[in-house]
Motif scaffolding. Structure first.
Motif, short mmCIF file in Angstrom:
data_model
loop_
_atom_site.label_atom_id
_atom_site.label_comp_id
_atom_site.label_asym_id
_atom_site.label_seq_id
_atom_site.Cartn_x
_atom_site.Cartn_y
_atom_site.Cartn_z
N GLU A 1 0.83 -1.20 0.00
CA GLU A 1 0.00 0.00 0.00
C GLU A 1 0.87 1.25 0.00
OE1 GLU A 1 -3.48 -2.25 2.58
OE2 GLU A 1 -2.22 -0.73 3.52
N TYR A 2 1.92 1.24 0.82
CA TYR A 2 2.84 2.37 0.86
C TYR A 2 3.54 2.54 -0.49
CZ TYR A 2 7.06 5.06 1.86
OH TYR A 2 8.06 5.99 1.82
N VAL B 1 -7.33 -4.95 -5.49
CA VAL B 1 -7.51 -5.25 -4.07
C VAL B 1 -6.70 -4.27 -3.22
CG1 VAL B 1 -6.93 -6.91 -2.26
CG2 VAL B 1 -8.13 -7.67 -4.30
N HIS B 2 -5.45 -4.03 -3.60
CA HIS B 2 -4.61 -3.14 -2.82
C HIS B 2 -5.05 -1.68 -2.94
CE1 HIS B 2 -2.03 -6.66 -2.48
NE2 HIS B 2 -1.40 -6.03 -1.52
N LEU C 1 -6.09 0.51 0.23
CA LEU C 1 -5.47 1.82 0.43
C LEU C 1 -6.54 2.90 0.62
CD1 LEU C 1 -2.99 3.68 0.43
CD2 LEU C 1 -3.11 3.71 -2.07
N ARG C 2 -7.57 2.86 -0.17
CA ARG C 2 -8.65 3.85 -0.05
C ARG C 2 -9.36 3.75 1.29
NH1 ARG C 2 -10.88 2.88 -6.19
NH2 ARG C 2 -9.73 4.60 -7.20
N LEU C 3 -9.49 2.54 1.81
CA LEU C 3 -10.14 2.37 3.11
C LEU C 3 -9.36 3.10 4.21
CD1 LEU C 3 -11.13 -1.41 2.99
CD2 LEU C 3 -12.69 0.54 2.99
N LYS C 4 -8.06 3.28 3.99
CA LYS C 4 -7.22 3.90 5.01
C LYS C 4 -7.00 5.40 4.82
CE LYS C 4 -4.77 -0.43 5.89
NZ LYS C 4 -3.46 -1.12 5.93
N ILE C 5 -7.10 5.89 3.58
CA ILE C 5 -6.77 7.30 3.36
C ILE C 5 -7.93 8.15 2.86
CG2 ILE C 5 -4.39 6.63 2.80
CD1 ILE C 5 -4.99 7.54 -0.11
N GLU C 6 -9.05 7.52 2.54
CA GLU C 6 -10.20 8.28 2.02
C GLU C 6 -11.26 8.45 3.11
OE1 GLU C 6 -10.31 9.71 -0.82
OE2 GLU C 6 -9.08 8.60 -2.25
N VAL D 1 -7.11 9.00 -4.39
CA VAL D 1 -6.67 8.00 -5.36
C VAL D 1 -7.84 7.68 -6.28
CG1 VAL D 1 -5.80 5.66 -5.69
CG2 VAL D 1 -4.95 7.04 -3.79
N LEU D 2 -7.73 8.12 -7.52
CA LEU D 2 -8.84 8.01 -8.46
C LEU D 2 -8.56 6.96 -9.53
CD1 LEU D 2 -9.81 11.75 -9.04
CD2 LEU D 2 -10.53 10.18 -7.22
#
Length: 242
Positions: free
Chosen positions: A165-166, A204-205, A209-214, A223-224
């Protein structure tokens, strides 16, 4: 170099012994657990890598992975008798970093272990690097990313990202507005040749990632997705610090 610690979680004693002998022979400190409950009891922040069997009686490896991800970004290498792409995606969705199907060669296992530990050392910045949040940063759209270690803040709050993710976020933020096809993301972050089914792995990643930063992962603003082309990070005029 400081001795690195690996936790092996495997209910088959023969496989567990074989992996332990291999890793100990290569200089790693090895911890063992024969089931999921023991794994969570044994795990400490000093562990640098978890080798985790998926199919175990009682608590499955997937459940163990989900529990570990609540507090740690330690690399997790799944071992499983299943090798279908759908099974791989399930493991990655749970938070795994890599996947090795049984039966496997010790040569391949050793190579995967070295690669995960090397990238974890670079991105996670354990030890001295982790204590340097003032290093070079990328700042944009409420997200602050440290370039020298795996540390990310969203609207002032630090979030825990896995290595993959990073790696994705770092790549997108370094070149905002550029559209990255799934192939480029996969080959750059995973360091592996691209194949069509890897699209699912990338998706999936991106979702995790969106679950954590959006603020609203269903309606992302950072992240679009550009359908049919790839992914990009929305730039709002921020710049690299330091």
């Amino acid at each position: 170099m400081e001795e690195q610690t690996i936790l092996i979680v495997e209910d088959d004693p023969d496989i567990r012994d074989g992996v332990r002998i291999l890793l100990a022979g290569e200089g790693y400190r090895v911890l063992e657990a024969e089931n999921g409950v023991k794994a969570l009891q044994t795990f400490t922040p000093d562990v640098d890598l978890v080798i985790l069997d998926v199919m175990m009686p009682g608590m499955s490896g997937l459940r163990v992975c989900e529990e570990l991800r609540k507090t740690s970004t330690v690399p997790i290498l799944f071992l499983t008798a299943k090798s279908q792409e759908s099974d791989k995606l399930v493991g990655l969705t749970a938070g795994g970093d890599d996947y090795l199907a049984k039966p496997f060669s010790f040569v391949e296992l050793s190579a995967r272990v070295r690669a995960l530990l090397r990238r974890y050392t670079v991105y996670q910045g354990k030890g001295a690097a982790a204590a340097r949040p003032e290093g070079r940063m990328l700042c944009s759209h409420g997200v602050k990313l440290a370039l020298d270690c795996n540390r990310v803040w969203v609207d002032g709050q630090e979030v825990n990202l896995t290595e993959k993710e990073y790696g994705i976020l770092r790549l997108l933020m370094r070149d905002p507005e550029r559209i990255f096809p799934a192939q480029i993301l996969y080959e750059t972050v995973w360091h592996e040749p691209y194949y069509y089914t890897a699209n699912g792995t990338v998706m999936v990643h991106i979702r995790n990632l969106r679950l954590k930063i959006e603020a609203d992962p269903q309606n992302p603003r950072r992240v679009l997705t550009v359908w049919g082309k790839g992914y990009h990070f929305v730039h709002d005029g921020g710049s690299a610090d330091g």
